[in-house]
Design an enzyme around this catalytic site. Structure first.
Site, PDB file in Angstrom:
ATOM      1  N   ASP A   5       0.886  -1.329   0.108  1.00 15.93           N
ATOM      2  CA  ASP A   5      -0.144   0.074  -0.020  1.00 15.93           C
ATOM      3  C   ASP A   5       0.892   1.189   0.016  1.00 15.93           C
ATOM      4  O   ASP A   5       2.033   1.289   0.736  1.00 15.93           O
ATOM      5  CB  ASP A   5      -0.913  -0.224   1.129  1.00 15.93           C
ATOM      6  CG  ASP A   5      -2.232   0.760   1.039  1.00 15.93           C
ATOM      7  OD1 ASP A   5      -3.180   0.193   1.049  1.00 15.93           O
ATOM      8  OD2 ASP A   5      -2.118   1.998   0.839  1.00 15.93           O
ATOM      9  N   ASN A  13      -5.149  -4.696  -6.659  1.00 18.01           N
ATOM     10  CA  ASN A  13      -6.358  -4.030  -6.403  1.00 18.01           C
ATOM     11  C   ASN A  13      -6.334  -2.565  -6.064  1.00 18.01           C
ATOM     12  O   ASN A  13      -7.485  -1.816  -5.895  1.00 18.01           O
ATOM     13  CB  ASN A  13      -6.938  -4.825  -4.828  1.00 18.01           C
ATOM     14  CG  ASN A  13      -7.909  -4.297  -3.939  1.00 18.01           C
ATOM     15  OD1 ASN A  13      -8.965  -4.443  -4.183  1.00 18.01           O
ATOM     16  ND2 ASN A  13      -7.469  -3.439  -3.034  1.00 18.01           N
ATOM     17  N   TYR A  28     -12.407   7.432 -13.499  1.00 18.37           N
ATOM     18  CA  TYR A  28     -12.415   5.963 -13.086  1.00 18.37           C
ATOM     19  C   TYR A  28     -13.275   5.007 -13.988  1.00 18.37           C
ATOM     20  O   TYR A  28     -12.485   3.749 -13.913  1.00 18.37           O
ATOM     21  CB  TYR A  28     -13.358   6.149 -11.706  1.00 18.37           C
ATOM     22  CG  TYR A  28     -13.457   5.155 -10.959  1.00 18.37           C
ATOM     23  CD1 TYR A  28     -12.319   4.300 -10.123  1.00 18.37           C
ATOM     24  CD2 TYR A  28     -14.711   4.279 -11.115  1.00 18.37           C
ATOM     25  CE1 TYR A  28     -12.678   3.223  -9.496  1.00 18.37           C
ATOM     26  CE2 TYR A  28     -14.832   3.026 -10.406  1.00 18.37           C
ATOM     27  CZ  TYR A  28     -13.806   2.477  -9.408  1.00 18.37           C
ATOM     28  OH  TYR A  28     -14.129   1.534  -8.604  1.00 18.37           O
ATOM     29  N   LYS A  62     -11.180   1.494 -15.428  1.00 14.69           N
ATOM     30  CA  LYS A  62     -11.816   0.245 -15.213  1.00 14.69           C
ATOM     31  C   LYS A  62     -12.067  -0.527 -16.228  1.00 14.69           C
ATOM     32  O   LYS A  62     -11.890  -1.607 -16.309  1.00 14.69           O
ATOM     33  CB  LYS A  62     -12.958   0.348 -14.006  1.00 14.69           C
ATOM     34  CG  LYS A  62     -12.556   0.773 -12.586  1.00 14.69           C
ATOM     35  CD  LYS A  62     -11.703  -0.230 -11.979  1.00 14.69           C
ATOM     36  CE  LYS A  62     -11.190   0.376 -10.689  1.00 14.69           C
ATOM     37  NZ  LYS A  62     -10.295  -0.583  -9.788  1.00 14.69           N
ATOM     38  N   ILE A 115     -19.574  -1.475  -2.473  1.00 12.45           N
ATOM     39  CA  ILE A 115     -19.365  -2.495  -1.601  1.00 12.45           C
ATOM     40  C   ILE A 115     -18.775  -1.388  -0.291  1.00 12.45           C
ATOM     41  O   ILE A 115     -18.491  -0.392  -0.439  1.00 12.45           O
ATOM     42  CB  ILE A 115     -17.843  -3.106  -1.733  1.00 12.45           C
ATOM     43  CG1 ILE A 115     -17.855  -3.926  -3.236  1.00 12.45           C
ATOM     44  CG2 ILE A 115     -17.581  -3.983  -0.806  1.00 12.45           C
ATOM     45  CD1 ILE A 115     -18.981  -4.800  -3.078  1.00 12.45           C
ATOM     46  N   THR A 152     -16.889  -0.073   2.050  1.00 12.52           N
ATOM     47  CA  THR A 152     -15.588   0.075   2.278  1.00 12.52           C
ATOM     48  C   THR A 152     -15.444   1.448   2.780  1.00 12.52           C
ATOM     49  O   THR A 152     -16.307   2.323   2.639  1.00 12.52           O
ATOM     50  CB  THR A 152     -14.616  -0.254   1.154  1.00 12.52           C
ATOM     51  OG1 THR A 152     -14.723   0.731   0.351  1.00 12.52           O
ATOM     52  CG2 THR A 152     -14.622  -1.589   0.595  1.00 12.52           C
TER      53      THR A 152
END
Ligand code: NAD
Length: 248
Positions: free
Chosen positions: A36, A89, A155, A159, A188, A190
């Site tokens: 990260d 990811n 984005y 993707k 999701i 998060t």
């Protein structure tokens, strides 16, 4: 255990989907390099994996920098004695806005991390896999990579590009014991999504046929399955994990 004895790395593992995936992979027997740009988050995840009895180490990397990504793969290979599995990811999105209002610098920032970062990662991982007899990659794409996503031009474009990298990578190495797949999460729960606030999250949930947002564990389960030998005949696929969103 699905990933017993496997050497792995997960980018963006200091938070959200990457964090839960790294933890799940460790529980399934993999050694995990937690990657990260956020050192604090990454080190916390390593501590939690080790406390739970798993094997993990942290490596700080900005995936938008090709040299740092090469050293990420070298580090995984040195630490674990090889690399079998990679989860690409790490990602981010711009603040929502109309296409013509998107600042080119912001467009390049998002593409630099999401698309080019995934390319740099796959490139380094594939080079290792080719030399050492195989491996498996899972990229985190998005529903935004499969259909129009209003007000998220950079984005959505990045993707869509990850879908292309996934399919092309899968076919270039289909004879090399290398599988390349992607997951396409819906909305999701998060930290990145929670930051949008309760009313926005309620609106997102209302758009999902199942009537709720997903849990990061539901994405982690799909990623682990795609990495495992259970998915030995699966390559080039983009697995929608979205409560029916793409079909609704
Ligand atoms: N949460 C969702 O609803 C959703 C839906 C579809 C796809 N995704 C994708 O899933 C992935 C994870 O998202 P999340 O919701 O868990 O987000 P998150 O913000 O919780 O986690 C992303 C992690 O990536 C790291 N990161 C950002 N830029 C980086 C860089 N340049 N180098 C290395 N690490 C970097 C961040 O520090 C963070 O720890 C992203 O690719 C995102 O686009 C998320």
């Amino acid at each position: 255990m699905l990933l017993e004895g496997k050497n792995s790395l997960v980018t963006g593992a200091g938070s959200g989907i990457g964090e839960v995936t790294a933890k799940r992979m460790a529980l399934e027997g993999a050694k995990v390099l937690v990657v990260d740009i956020n050192e604090e988050g990454g080190r916390r995840v390593v501590d939690e994996i080790v406390t739970a009895g798993g094997v993990a180490a942290f490596h700080k990397t900005d995936i938008s920098n090709a040299d740092e990504v090469d050293s990420m793969v070298d580090t995984a290979v040195e630490k674990w004695g090889g690399l079998d599995l990679a989860v690409n990811n790490a990602g981010l999105a711009e603040r929502p806005g109309l296409f013509h209002e998107l600042d080119p610098a912001e467009y390049h920032r998002v593409l630099g991390v999401d698309l080019h970062g995934t390319f740099y990662s796959m490139r380094a991982e594939l080079a290792h896999f080719v030399k050492h007899g195989g491996g498996a990659i899972v990229n985190t794409a998005s529903g935004a990579g499969l259909k129009a996503t209003p007000r998220l031009t950079a984005y959505s474009t990045a993707k869509h590009g990850i879908v292309g990298l996934t399919r092309t990578g899968a076919m270039d190495y289909v004879q090399d014991n290398i599988r390349v797949n992607a997951v396409a999460p819906g909305t999701i729960l998060t930290p990145a999504m929670r930051a949008a606030g309760e009313s926005q999250m309620a609106e997102w949930a209302s758009l999902v046929p199942m009537g709720r947002m997903g849990d990061p564990a539901e994405i982690a389960a799909a990623i682990v399955w795609l990495l495992s030998d259970q998915a030995s005949f699966v390559t080039g696929t983009v697995l929608e994990v979205d409560g029916g969103y793409m079909q609704g």
